[in-house]
Design a protein around this motif. Structure first.
Motif, PDB file in Angstrom:
ATOM      1  N   GLY A   1      22.636  29.412   1.996  1.00 44.95           N
ATOM      2  CA  GLY A   1      23.571  29.799   3.032  1.00 44.95           C
ATOM      3  C   GLY A   1      25.016  29.386   2.927  1.00 44.95           C
ATOM      4  N   ALA A   2      25.298  28.098   3.088  1.00 43.99           N
ATOM      5  CA  ALA A   2      26.690  27.643   3.138  1.00 43.99           C
ATOM      6  C   ALA A   2      27.420  27.968   1.840  1.00 43.99           C
ATOM      7  N   ASN A   3      26.761  27.793   0.714  1.00 43.35           N
ATOM      8  CA  ASN A   3      27.390  28.101  -0.564  1.00 43.35           C
ATOM      9  C   ASN A   3      27.651  29.597  -0.695  1.00 43.35           C
ATOM     10  N   ALA A   4      26.678  30.406  -0.305  1.00 44.60           N
ATOM     11  CA  ALA A   4      26.840  31.855  -0.379  1.00 44.60           C
ATOM     12  C   ALA A   4      27.996  32.325   0.504  1.00 44.60           C
ATOM     13  N   MET A   5      28.123  31.736   1.677  1.00 42.90           N
ATOM     14  CA  MET A   5      29.203  32.121   2.587  1.00 42.90           C
ATOM     15  C   MET A   5      30.559  31.736   2.013  1.00 42.90           C
ATOM     16  N   GLU A   6      30.674  30.516   1.513  1.00 38.85           N
ATOM     17  CA  GLU A   6      31.952  30.067   0.950  1.00 38.85           C
ATOM     18  C   GLU A   6      32.342  30.875  -0.283  1.00 38.85           C
ATOM     19  N   LEU A   7      31.377  31.186  -1.141  1.00 40.24           N
ATOM     20  CA  LEU A   7      31.679  31.993  -2.323  1.00 40.24           C
ATOM     21  C   LEU A   7      32.236  33.355  -1.922  1.00 40.24           C
ATOM     22  N   LEU A   8      31.615  33.993  -0.938  1.00 36.68           N
ATOM     23  CA  LEU A   8      32.082  35.307  -0.484  1.00 36.68           C
ATOM     24  C   LEU A   8      33.466  35.208   0.158  1.00 36.68           C
ATOM     25  N   ILE A   9      33.648  34.249   1.050  1.00 34.33           N
ATOM     26  CA  ILE A   9      34.941  34.086   1.735  1.00 34.33           C
ATOM     27  C   ILE A   9      36.050  33.794   0.729  1.00 34.33           C
ATOM     28  N   ASN A  10      35.796  32.903  -0.222  1.00 33.64           N
ATOM     29  CA  ASN A  10      36.812  32.564  -1.217  1.00 33.64           C
ATOM     30  C   ASN A  10      37.145  33.751  -2.116  1.00 33.64           C
ATOM     31  N   ALA A  11      36.140  34.534  -2.500  1.00 34.88           N
ATOM     32  CA  ALA A  11      36.396  35.723  -3.320  1.00 34.88           C
ATOM     33  C   ALA A  11      37.249  36.739  -2.557  1.00 34.88           C
TER      34      ALA A  11
END
Length: 177
Positions: free
Chosen positions: A72-82
Motif C-alpha cells: 500500500g504505502a509504497n505503491a501510493m508513494e511511487l504513483l504520486i511521485n511519478a
C-alpha cells in the motif's frame, strides 16, 4: 519480477498487474487491471490532465522489503511521485479507488484491510476520493482514462467466491481406558 514496475501508457491500452503502476497524459491512453482482494487507486490532476493507476496486494509488507511496490504505502508513494515528476501537482490530485473484494469468504480479511488502508491513506494525505467501489465478493475489471480522470468497472461474472467451512472448535482431550 522487478521491485518497481512503472509503465508509461503512451497510446492505446496498458495493462498493469499486481505491484505495477502506469501513468499517462495522452488523450487516447487507457490503463486497465483486474482485481480481487487487491486495490487499484486511480489518481488524476485535472489541471495538468495527467493521471495514473496502481495495483497493490496488501496494506503493508514484510520488513525485508521484498517487492515493495506490491504494498500500500509504497505503491501510493511511487504513483504520486511519478505523477509529480510528470507535471502533476500533489495538491490537485483526485482519487477513485476499486477492489478489496473478499474472494475467500471467512478465510482472510485482506480485501477489507486494503480498502480501509487506501481510504485512510487518502484522508491523511488530503487527497479527495471522488468515487469508490470497494468490498463485496466479486472480482472487477477496471479501466481508467488518465487524461480525463474517467474510470469504469465491470464485475467479472465468472469469478466465484470460495466458501470456507468454519474451523471446528477444539474438542476436549478424550482419554480411553
Amino acid at each position: 519480477m522487478t521491485t518497481i514496475a512503472e509503465k508509461c501508457a503512451a497510446h492505446g491500452r496498458t495493462y498493469i498487474a499486481q505491484g505495477e503502476y502506469a501513468i499517462s497524459g495522452q488523450e487516447d491512453a487507457v490503463i486497465s487491471t483486474l482485481l480481487g482482494s487487491c486495490v487499484a487507486t486511480c489518481l488524476w490532476d485535472p489541471v495538468a490532465r495527467i493521471g495514473g493507476m496502481n495495483h497493490f496486494l496488501l496494506p503493508e509488507g514484510p520488513p525485508s522489503g521484498t517487492v515493495v511496490s506490491s504494498f500500500g504505502a509504497n505503491a501510493m508513494e511511487l504513483l504520486i511521485n511519478a505523477l509529480a515528476r510528470s507535471g502533476a501537482a500533489r495538491g490537485r490530485l483526485r482519487a477513485k479507488v476499486f477492489g478489496g473484494a473478499e474472494m475467500y469468504k471467512g478465510l482472510t480479511s485482506a480485501g477489507s484491510r486494503n480498502g480501509l488502508f487506501v481510504l485512510s491513506y487518502l484522508f491523511r494525505e488530503g487527497i479527495p476520493c471522488d468515487g469508490q467501489s470497494l468490498g463485496g465478493y466479486h472480482a472487477r475489471r477496471v479501466e481508467f482514462v488518465p487524461a480525463e480522470g474517467r474510470a469504469r468497472q465491470k464485475f467479472v461474472s465468472d469469478a466465484r467466491v470460495v466458501e470456507t467451512l468454519p474451523v471446528p472448535a477444539k474438542t476436549p482431550d478424550v482419554e480411553f481406558f
